[in-house]
Design a protein around this motif. Structure first.
Motif, PDB file in Angstrom:
ATOM      1  N   ILE A   1       0.846  -1.213   0.000  1.00 49.75           N
ATOM      2  CA  ILE A   1       0.000   0.000   0.000  1.00 49.75           C
ATOM      3  C   ILE A   1       0.882   1.264   0.000  1.00 49.75           C
ATOM      4  O   ILE A   1       0.596   2.229  -0.717  1.00 49.75           O
ATOM      5  CB  ILE A   1      -0.980  -0.029   1.200  1.00 49.75           C
ATOM      6  N   VAL A   2       1.965   1.208   0.774  1.00 47.61           N
ATOM      7  CA  VAL A   2       2.887   2.361   0.796  1.00 47.61           C
ATOM      8  C   VAL A   2       3.449   2.599  -0.605  1.00 47.61           C
ATOM      9  O   VAL A   2       3.545   3.740  -1.080  1.00 47.61           O
ATOM     10  CB  VAL A   2       4.018   2.130   1.833  1.00 47.61           C
ATOM     11  N   LEU A   3       3.792   1.508  -1.295  1.00 47.62           N
ATOM     12  CA  LEU A   3       4.308   1.630  -2.670  1.00 47.62           C
ATOM     13  C   LEU A   3       3.280   2.307  -3.576  1.00 47.62           C
ATOM     14  O   LEU A   3       3.620   3.176  -4.380  1.00 47.62           O
ATOM     15  CB  LEU A   3       4.635   0.256  -3.246  1.00 47.62           C
ATOM     16  N   LEU A   4       2.023   1.901  -3.416  1.00 46.43           N
ATOM     17  CA  LEU A   4       0.957   2.505  -4.238  1.00 46.43           C
ATOM     18  C   LEU A   4       0.809   3.989  -3.901  1.00 46.43           C
ATOM     19  O   LEU A   4       0.625   4.827  -4.802  1.00 46.43           O
ATOM     20  CB  LEU A   4      -0.377   1.786  -3.998  1.00 46.43           C
ATOM     21  N   LEU A   5       0.922   4.316  -2.620  1.00 42.41           N
ATOM     22  CA  LEU A   5       0.801   5.721  -2.204  1.00 42.41           C
ATOM     23  C   LEU A   5       1.958   6.550  -2.762  1.00 42.41           C
ATOM     24  O   LEU A   5       1.757   7.692  -3.196  1.00 42.41           O
ATOM     25  CB  LEU A   5       0.766   5.813  -0.675  1.00 42.41           C
ATOM     26  N   ILE A   6       3.154   5.938  -2.774  1.00 41.77           N
ATOM     27  CA  ILE A   6       4.319   6.644  -3.334  1.00 41.77           C
ATOM     28  C   ILE A   6       4.065   6.966  -4.817  1.00 41.77           C
ATOM     29  O   ILE A   6       4.435   8.017  -5.319  1.00 41.77           O
ATOM     30  CB  ILE A   6       5.607   5.799  -3.158  1.00 41.77           C
ATOM     31  N   LYS A   7       3.395   6.027  -5.486  1.00 40.42           N
ATOM     32  CA  LYS A   7       3.082   6.214  -6.915  1.00 40.42           C
ATOM     33  C   LYS A   7       1.824   7.057  -7.111  1.00 40.42           C
ATOM     34  O   LYS A   7       1.239   7.101  -8.194  1.00 40.42           O
ATOM     35  CB  LYS A   7       2.901   4.835  -7.583  1.00 40.42           C
ATOM     36  N   LYS A   8       1.401   7.678  -6.018  1.00 42.24           N
ATOM     37  CA  LYS A   8       0.220   8.551  -6.030  1.00 42.24           C
ATOM     38  C   LYS A   8      -1.025   7.850  -6.564  1.00 42.24           C
ATOM     39  O   LYS A   8      -1.801   8.387  -7.335  1.00 42.24           O
ATOM     40  CB  LYS A   8       0.503   9.826  -6.832  1.00 42.24           C
ATOM     41  N   SER A   9      -1.145   6.573  -6.199  1.00 44.53           N
ATOM     42  CA  SER A   9      -2.335   5.817  -6.573  1.00 44.53           C
ATOM     43  C   SER A   9      -2.914   5.165  -5.325  1.00 44.53           C
ATOM     44  O   SER A   9      -2.686   3.971  -5.067  1.00 44.53           O
ATOM     45  CB  SER A   9      -1.960   4.754  -7.611  1.00 44.53           C
ATOM     46  N   PRO A  10      -3.620   5.958  -4.507  1.00 44.24           N
ATOM     47  CA  PRO A  10      -4.148   5.393  -3.261  1.00 44.24           C
ATOM     48  C   PRO A  10      -5.015   4.166  -3.528  1.00 44.24           C
ATOM     49  O   PRO A  10      -5.758   4.151  -4.516  1.00 44.24           O
ATOM     50  CB  PRO A  10      -4.988   6.518  -2.665  1.00 44.24           C
ATOM     51  N   PRO A  11      -4.875   3.132  -2.692  1.00 45.92           N
ATOM     52  CA  PRO A  11      -5.631   1.902  -2.964  1.00 45.92           C
ATOM     53  C   PRO A  11      -7.139   2.124  -2.869  1.00 45.92           C
ATOM     54  O   PRO A  11      -7.604   2.770  -1.935  1.00 45.92           O
ATOM     55  CB  PRO A  11      -5.154   0.954  -1.866  1.00 45.92           C
ATOM     56  N   ASP A  12      -7.866   1.593  -3.848  1.00 41.55           N
ATOM     57  CA  ASP A  12      -9.326   1.692  -3.765  1.00 41.55           C
ATOM     58  C   ASP A  12      -9.870   0.463  -3.041  1.00 41.55           C
ATOM     59  O   ASP A  12      -9.120  -0.443  -2.659  1.00 41.55           O
ATOM     60  CB  ASP A  12      -9.951   1.858  -5.161  1.00 41.55           C
ATOM     61  N   ILE A  13     -11.176   0.411  -2.882  1.00 37.28           N
ATOM     62  CA  ILE A  13     -11.806  -0.660  -2.099  1.00 37.28           C
ATOM     63  C   ILE A  13     -11.556  -2.046  -2.709  1.00 37.28           C
ATOM     64  O   ILE A  13     -11.462  -3.041  -1.990  1.00 37.28           O
ATOM     65  CB  ILE A  13     -13.324  -0.374  -1.912  1.00 37.28           C
ATOM     66  N   ASN A  14     -11.391  -2.088  -4.051  1.00 38.43           N
ATOM     67  CA  ASN A  14     -11.173  -3.389  -4.699  1.00 38.43           C
ATOM     68  C   ASN A  14      -9.823  -4.009  -4.317  1.00 38.43           C
ATOM     69  O   ASN A  14      -9.688  -5.225  -4.266  1.00 38.43           O
ATOM     70  CB  ASN A  14     -11.290  -3.241  -6.216  1.00 38.43           C
ATOM     71  N   ILE A  15      -8.844  -3.120  -4.082  1.00 39.83           N
ATOM     72  CA  ILE A  15      -7.533  -3.629  -3.627  1.00 39.83           C
ATOM     73  C   ILE A  15      -7.731  -4.359  -2.284  1.00 39.83           C
ATOM     74  O   ILE A  15      -7.210  -5.457  -2.070  1.00 39.83           O
ATOM     75  CB  ILE A  15      -6.538  -2.456  -3.410  1.00 39.83           C
ATOM     76  N   PHE A  16      -8.522  -3.757  -1.398  1.00 42.43           N
ATOM     77  CA  PHE A  16      -8.756  -4.376  -0.077  1.00 42.43           C
ATOM     78  C   PHE A  16      -9.575  -5.657  -0.207  1.00 42.43           C
ATOM     79  O   PHE A  16      -9.348  -6.613   0.538  1.00 42.43           O
ATOM     80  CB  PHE A  16      -9.436  -3.373   0.867  1.00 42.43           C
ATOM     81  N   LYS A  17     -10.502  -5.679  -1.165  1.00 42.15           N
ATOM     82  CA  LYS A  17     -11.284  -6.916  -1.381  1.00 42.15           C
ATOM     83  C   LYS A  17     -10.347  -8.048  -1.806  1.00 42.15           C
ATOM     84  O   LYS A  17     -10.452  -9.185  -1.330  1.00 42.15           O
ATOM     85  CB  LYS A  17     -12.347  -6.688  -2.461  1.00 42.15           C
ATOM     86  N   ALA A  18      -9.416  -7.714  -2.705  1.00 44.02           N
ATOM     87  CA  ALA A  18      -8.461  -8.741  -3.174  1.00 44.02           C
ATOM     88  C   ALA A  18      -7.586  -9.214  -2.001  1.00 44.02           C
ATOM     89  O   ALA A  18      -7.318 -10.414  -1.865  1.00 44.02           O
ATOM     90  CB  ALA A  18      -7.594  -8.172  -4.290  1.00 44.02           C
ATOM     91  N   LEU A  19      -7.180  -8.258  -1.166  1.00 49.70           N
ATOM     92  CA  LEU A  19      -6.327  -8.624  -0.019  1.00 49.70           C
ATOM     93  C   LEU A  19      -7.083  -9.502   0.979  1.00 49.70           C
ATOM     94  O   LEU A  19      -6.532 -10.465   1.512  1.00 49.70           O
ATOM     95  CB  LEU A  19      -5.801  -7.357   0.670  1.00 49.70           C
ATOM     96  N   ILE A  20      -8.363  -9.181   1.211  1.00 52.78           N
ATOM     97  CA  ILE A  20      -9.165 -10.000   2.145  1.00 52.78           C
ATOM     98  C   ILE A  20      -9.213 -11.452   1.651  1.00 52.78           C
ATOM     99  O   ILE A  20      -8.996 -12.399   2.412  1.00 52.78           O
ATOM    100  CB  ILE A  20     -10.607  -9.428   2.279  1.00 52.78           C
ATOM    101  N   LEU A  21      -9.468 -11.611   0.355  1.00 48.44           N
ATOM    102  CA  LEU A  21      -9.581 -12.972  -0.193  1.00 48.44           C
ATOM    103  C   LEU A  21      -8.239 -13.704  -0.144  1.00 48.44           C
ATOM    104  O   LEU A  21      -8.192 -14.913   0.117  1.00 48.44           O
ATOM    105  CB  LEU A  21     -10.134 -12.933  -1.613  1.00 48.44           C
ATOM    106  N   ILE A  22      -7.148 -12.963  -0.381  1.00 45.85           N
ATOM    107  CA  ILE A  22      -5.819 -13.607  -0.290  1.00 45.85           C
ATOM    108  C   ILE A  22      -5.582 -14.089   1.146  1.00 45.85           C
ATOM    109  O   ILE A  22      -5.109 -15.201   1.367  1.00 45.85           O
ATOM    110  CB  ILE A  22      -4.692 -12.631  -0.729  1.00 45.85           C
ATOM    111  N   PHE A  23      -5.959 -13.255   2.113  1.00 48.88           N
ATOM    112  CA  PHE A  23      -5.754 -13.647   3.521  1.00 48.88           C
ATOM    113  C   PHE A  23      -6.537 -14.917   3.855  1.00 48.88           C
ATOM    114  O   PHE A  23      -6.007 -15.845   4.481  1.00 48.88           O
ATOM    115  CB  PHE A  23      -6.159 -12.503   4.464  1.00 48.88           C
TER     116      PHE A  23
END
Lengths: 254, 250
Positions: A120-142
């Protein structure tokens, strides 16, 4: 359940002392971080690359940590004979297995949080804050990682460490190929073979159910219903695996 | 009153498809409350198997076990047992107080009581000065001592000790013997297995001799010396085993 928690905390503490955990975590962070250096690509492609590598690394290295932690959770206690004083205490064998599962899940969670935060920090550095779909993907990976750990722990209650290692990796690969396998089965003419194949695939965990990263990377939205259904699928599978593990460990001579 | 009872206890291990090893054969034994009961026998005689069966670590092939009237898997029975395994191995990254806390929690003992008992037990086994040392830095004798301390964390009514003096130097052996006698006087029933005859001779009120999974004989030392017309425990031990082997050959 308080006793299972005591065992869980001890398992967590023990796992954190193993070098494997740190080596895998560092390698994972290096790989995720390396995706940032594709600066020769167009900005959009670079971002896609970061997401692709980030998700894949969290899943792959998370799976390695889940497998290696669960692999030694039971056999380690037996080999080192720490199981003798433990089972002589007023605990049920089911407490031991639930404690081990909880402890390894804490390890998986800690590792997952480190990798995800870095991503997420990497995405923020690239000025692309994570949207809700990123978190959905992370939940399923967990959920997938916890399921991998649970199945490995279950197999550890009745099989040798070597068998379990091979079986867990086999299942990891096959579990991701179930959709392809099902498609191939559709083309099989022999109905008996087709039925057997379908039965085989319906028993195995379908890890592809937890894979929405390809969609998320290209910006396709995934519904909460899909996420919820597959979280439930994962939890149900875990409960069944846990009960099987308890059943076998209740009968196991140590 | 029998605090531990076994009836027709047997354990057969199946190795491979056809090979079976009889580790324990039809053992009926009563251990009375307040005694120090010694299980004697050469290596492979079934001593450790018996203890593992009593603790519910392994399952009997046949027979029954009652500990304070409950079966060996009962949580209530286990609350009253302290166990020291042979060559104890514990989580080596923990310190003495940490391992005592871990086991104490498994007995549902309140933290304040664990803290009090920890200090008391570390002093009792002479490890108070090593309290900050991780177990991986312990010597074999120190591991044996911390093992004894962990077996006492719940202030058990029954102490089950498997080879409690292995790895101890002569002074350590004497201190352990004295401690066992002291614990027994405070009301604890002690069951210990050993192949050190002198140790058993000095502390046990009753003994049982095991050989090849069979319980050869049981009784008080004086009673058995008379029965076997033996001069001492070593002589008794040899005679009991020879008698069994001769009968088996016939």
């Amino acid at each position: 359940m308080k006793k299972a928690w005591v065992i869980a905390l001890n398992t967590f503490q023990e796992s954190l002392r193993k070098k494997t955990f740190y080596v895998l975590l560092v390698v994972a962070l290096v790989v995720i971080g390396a995706s940032r250096f594709f600066s020769f690509l167009a900005a959009e492609d670079e971002l896609k690359m970061i997401k692709d590598v980030g998700f894949a690394s969290i899943e792959f290295f998370g799976a390695l940590i889940a497998i290696f932690t669960a692999l030694t959770a039971v056999s380690g206690e037996i080999e080192k004979r720490t199981i003798y004083p433990l089972l002589s205490k007023p605990i049920k064998r089911s407490h031991f297995i639930i404690g081990k599962l909880t402890g390894q899940t804490l390890v998986i969670f800690l590792n997952f949080v480190f990798m995800s935060l870095f991503f997420i920090v990497l995405l923020l550095i690239k000025k692309s804050p994570p949207d809700i779909n990123i978190f959905k993907a992370l939940i399923l990976i967990f959920i997938e990682l916890v399921l991998i750990g649970t199945i490995t722990l279950t197999v550890a209650t009745f099989a040798t460490e070597a068998f379990n290692l091979i079986f867990s990796f086999f299942l990891y690969v096959v579990g991701h190929l179930i959709s392809y396998g099902s498609q191939i089965l559709e083309r099989v003419e022999n109905t008996l073979l087709q039925r057997l194949g379908k039965a085989f695939y319906s028993i195995l965990p379908n890890y592809e159910n937890f894979n929405i990263k390809d969609k998320v990377v290209v910006g396709v939205s995934v519904s909460w219903k899909y996420v919820g259904t597959n979280v439930l699928y994962g939890i149900l599978y875990m409960v069944i695996a846990l009960l099987i593990g308890i059943y076998f460990f209740n009968k196991r001579e140590v | 009153m029998a605090i531990i009872e076994t009836r027709g206890l047997s354990k057969v291990y199946t190795l491979g498809k056809k090979r079976q090893v009889v580790a324990l054969n039809d053992v009926t034994l009563n251990i009375q409350e307040g005694e120090i009961f010694g299980i004697l026998g050469p290596n492979g005689s079934g001593k450790t198997t018996s203890l593992k069966l009593l603790l519910g670590i392994i399952f009997p092939t046949a027979g029954e076990i009652a500990i304070m009237g409950e079966n060996q898997f009962s949580i209530a029975a286990k609350k009253n047992i302290g166990f020291l395994p042979e060559n104890p191995y514990y989580y080596d990254y923990l310190t003495g107080p940490e391992i005592l806390k871990f086991y104490g929690k498994l007995f549902d003992i309140p933290s304040s009581t664990i803290a009090d008992r920890t200090e008391e037990l570390l002093n009792l086994v002479g490890l108070y000065n090593a309290r900050n040392l991780a177990l991986k830095h312990y010597s074999k004798g120190m591991l044996e001592r911390i093992g004894l301390a962990t077996s006492l964390i719940n202030d058990p009514k029954i102490l089950i000790l498997d080879e409690p003096t292995t790895g101890l130097d002569p002074i350590g052996c004497k201190e352990t013997r004295d401690l066992l006698i002291k614990l027994n006087k405070s009301g604890k029933t002690i069951l210990l297995s050993s192949h050190f005859l002198s140790e058993v001779e000095r502390v046990c009120t009753r003994i049982a001799i095991f050989h090849r999974g069979y319980l050869l004989t049981t009784g008080t030392l004086t009673g058995l010396l008379e029965e076997y017309q033996a001069e001492n425990l070593e002589d008794l031990f040899v005679k009991a085993i020879e008698k069994f082997d001769t009968a088996e050959q016939k």
